[in-house]
Design a protein around this motif. Structure first.
Motif, short mmCIF file in Angstrom:
data_model
loop_
_atom_site.label_atom_id
_atom_site.label_comp_id
_atom_site.label_asym_id
_atom_site.label_seq_id
_atom_site.Cartn_x
_atom_site.Cartn_y
_atom_site.Cartn_z
N CYS A 213 0.79 -1.14 -0.08
CA CYS A 213 -0.02 -0.15 0.15
C CYS A 213 0.79 1.28 0.06
CB CYS A 213 -0.95 -0.05 1.30
SG CYS A 213 -0.17 0.16 2.94
N GLU A 217 -2.15 7.06 1.80
CA GLU A 217 -3.45 7.01 1.49
C GLU A 217 -4.17 6.18 2.55
OE1 GLU A 217 -3.20 5.52 -2.45
OE2 GLU A 217 -1.92 7.26 -3.16
N GLU A 218 -3.54 5.95 3.56
CA GLU A 218 -4.07 4.63 4.55
C GLU A 218 -3.96 5.50 6.11
OE1 GLU A 218 -5.31 1.70 3.50
OE2 GLU A 218 -4.41 1.77 1.76
N SER A 222 -6.21 0.92 9.14
CA SER A 222 -6.46 0.31 7.95
C SER A 222 -5.16 -0.50 7.73
CB SER A 222 -6.89 1.33 6.75
OG SER A 222 -5.53 2.08 6.43
N ILE A 223 -4.04 0.03 7.70
CA ILE A 223 -2.77 -0.95 7.78
C ILE A 223 -2.75 -2.00 8.85
CG2 ILE A 223 -0.32 -0.71 7.90
CD1 ILE A 223 -0.41 2.12 6.83
#
Ligand SMILES: Nc1ncnc2c1ncn2[C@@H]1O[C@H](COP(=O)(O)OP(=O)(O)OP(=O)(O)O)[C@@H](O)[C@H]1O
Length: 499
Positions: A213, A217-218, A222-223
């Motif tokens: 990723c 942008e995360e 979310s990671i």
């Protein structure tokens, strides 16, 4: 790196991993404990040989058989544990480590000064390493890499030993290096750092690549989901508690420093109550080790200063203190927390032999194995079996094992240094919940750590240690971060008013 595999007895540490890094890219390598991150980095740096797979460097197929090969190509690595000789100077350490690769040694001191100034990592080449702070020691390791016209810098959890200010300074250096075209490979369990620093991230799970990723942008959350899947809760609530009576009482604890490398403890006064978690923050090297040794019983030089459950314990050995209900998770997991070459059964026995593992002077192998297997299952320690050596476990898994072994003794007083150092996000939550559960049963818990996020999350009262003195403690919710920061720098006045 293409289709890199590495097998160890009972596990595949790297399973056909492919990873590409561009010029000047800051690339994070993420994954839970035992996912295979360190193994992959050791292969890239020539410390470990892969069973299969190929390496391409600047478009050319390459073999890296040793760290010297890696350095000759322009690959540098900063390990989690520094490899510096304390009694030598910065220059002598660098000269020794680089050997023939050091170049013109006559003007090495000047090159160290120039390189360190250029990258904002000031160092005095003639200063003895023992007198440096942890952040400065890390600078020596980084400058050592930078002296070699580096093209790829690998950093294994570089921020776990740094203060917030040092982290920011390190990130500025890394950004500058990246602008100059140096690629950076960065292993971390601190996802907000990855989001703020890295261009790309590769996520490993069970030895395989499970995702990639762009961290910017995360979100950290979310990671984390990509790393641990949906099955593990990744946030836990902070639950504060109030103690119910003094269990550990430290009264005017002072010690003398017997060598120049030690910090003298200076009139330390605080207590830890049943049913509360007390945190002591501080920059490494300010007396934490000396305080922990005095509390564990490894250092018994103090008199009439330490009281556990109403007993003066100064003259008592570690074993006698354990029999009063003390359990202990030391800072150094390989060496003091566990014996590397012993298997997990033997390491269980080391501190748990009072838990029904010995009868009439004879060991009970079945009971020892059962307890070890219970710890492995309950604390999700990733290992092929209880017969594996402690040295074969990944850092985070060994930490989980040691914590499990201590907690399973149902202590009345649990003293921990850096409880979740190098532990992945899923296991951090599990360890925090374990500490909360122990506290809620009435255990007194003392946590000594440099990780301020963690201290704020789990502690009921907080203080700081600076140059061997401990600030007055305050309720966590009444201790703003700036004030704790001042206490870490030795300014205790604001805390005094409230105490
Ligand atoms: N020398 C060794 N002998 C046997 N097994 C090993 C050895 N080194 C690593 N392993 C195993 O390989 C797997 C991957 O370990 P590795 O240290 O690469 O994980 P990691 O992702 O770096 O974990 P952590 O975040 O805990 O440092 C683990 O299951 C570990 O037990």
């Amino acid at each position: 790196m293409t289709h890199i595999s590495k097998r160890y007895p009972g596990c595949i540490a790297n399973d056909r991993i492919s990873l590409a890094i561009d010029d000047g890219e800051i690339h994070a390598l993420l994954g839970e404990n035992g996912a295979g991150k360190s193994t992959l980095m050791k292969i890239l740096y020539g410390v470990t040989k892969p069973d299969e797979g190929a390496l391409t460097w600047n478009g050319t197929p390459t073999r890296i058989d040793s760290p010297a090969d890696a350095r000759a190509l322009g690959i540098g690595m900063v390990f989690q544990h520094f490899s510096l000789f304390e009694t030598l100077t910065v220059r002598e350490n660098i000269e020794l480590a680089l050997g023939d690769q050091v170049g013109d040694s006559a003007n090495l001191a000047q090159r160290i000064v120039d390189t360190s100034a250029r990258y904002g990592l000031p160092l005095d080449p003639e200063q003895r390493v023992a007198t440096l702070s942890t952040g400065e020691k890390q600078r020596v390791e980084i400058v050592r890499c930078l002296l070699l016209d580096i093209q790829l810098l690998i950093l294994d959890e570089p921020t776990s030993v740094l203060t917030p200010q040092e982290v920011e300074r390190l990130f500025e250096t890394l950004r500058l290096l990246s602008q100059e075209g140096c690629s950076i490979l960065f292993i971390s369990h601190k996802l907000h750092e990855v989001v703020s620093l890295c261009d790309k991230a590769t996520i490993l799970r069970h030895g395989q690549v499970t995702g990639q990723c762009r961290p910017q942008e995360e979100t950290a959350e979310s990671i984390a989901r990509m790393m641990v899947g949906d099955d593990i809760p990744i946030s836990n609530d902070t639950q504060r508690a109030t103690g119910t009576g003094v269990f550990l009482d430290i009264r005017r604890l002072s010690t003398k420093a017997v060598s120049t490398f030690e910090v003298a403890l200076k009139n330390i006064n605080f207590n830890v109550q049943c049913g509360e978690i007390v945190g002591i923050a501080g920059v490494a090297g300010n007396g934490q080790e000396e305080l922990l040794r005095a509390l564990s019983g490894e250092d018994t030089r103090s008199t009439q200063q330490l009281w556990i459950d109403g007993h003066c314990v100064d003259a008592l050995s570690p074993l006698q203190r354990r029999r009063l209900g003390l359990a202990f998770v030391p800072e150094d997991r390989l060496g003091r927390g566990a014996v590397p070459e012993m298997d997990l059964n033997q390491n269980t026995l080391l501190t748990s032999f009072d838990s029904g593992l010995v009868r009439r002077g004879f060991l009970r192998p079945g009971a020892i194995r059962a307890l070890t297997e219970r710890i492995i299952a309950k604390y999700k320690v990733k290992t092929p079996s209880a017969d594996a050596s402690a040295a074969s476990l990944s850092g985070g898994n060994l930490q989980k094992f040691i914590i499990g072994r201590e907690v399973e003794q149902q202590p009345k007083l649990l003293i921990m240094a850096h409880p979740t150092w190098g532990v992945d996000i899923g296991a951090q939550v599990a360890i925090h919940n374990t500490i909360f559960a122990l506290r809620n049963q009435g255990c007194a818990v003392l946590v000594v750590s440099e990780d301020l996020d963690e201290l704020y999350k789990i502690c009921d009262r907080l203080g700081a240690i600076c140059d061997g003195a401990v600030s007055p403690l305050r309720l966590t919710d009444q201790m703003p971060l700036a004030q704790l920061g001042r206490a870490m720098a030795g300014d205790f006045d604001a805390n005094e008013e409230a105490a």
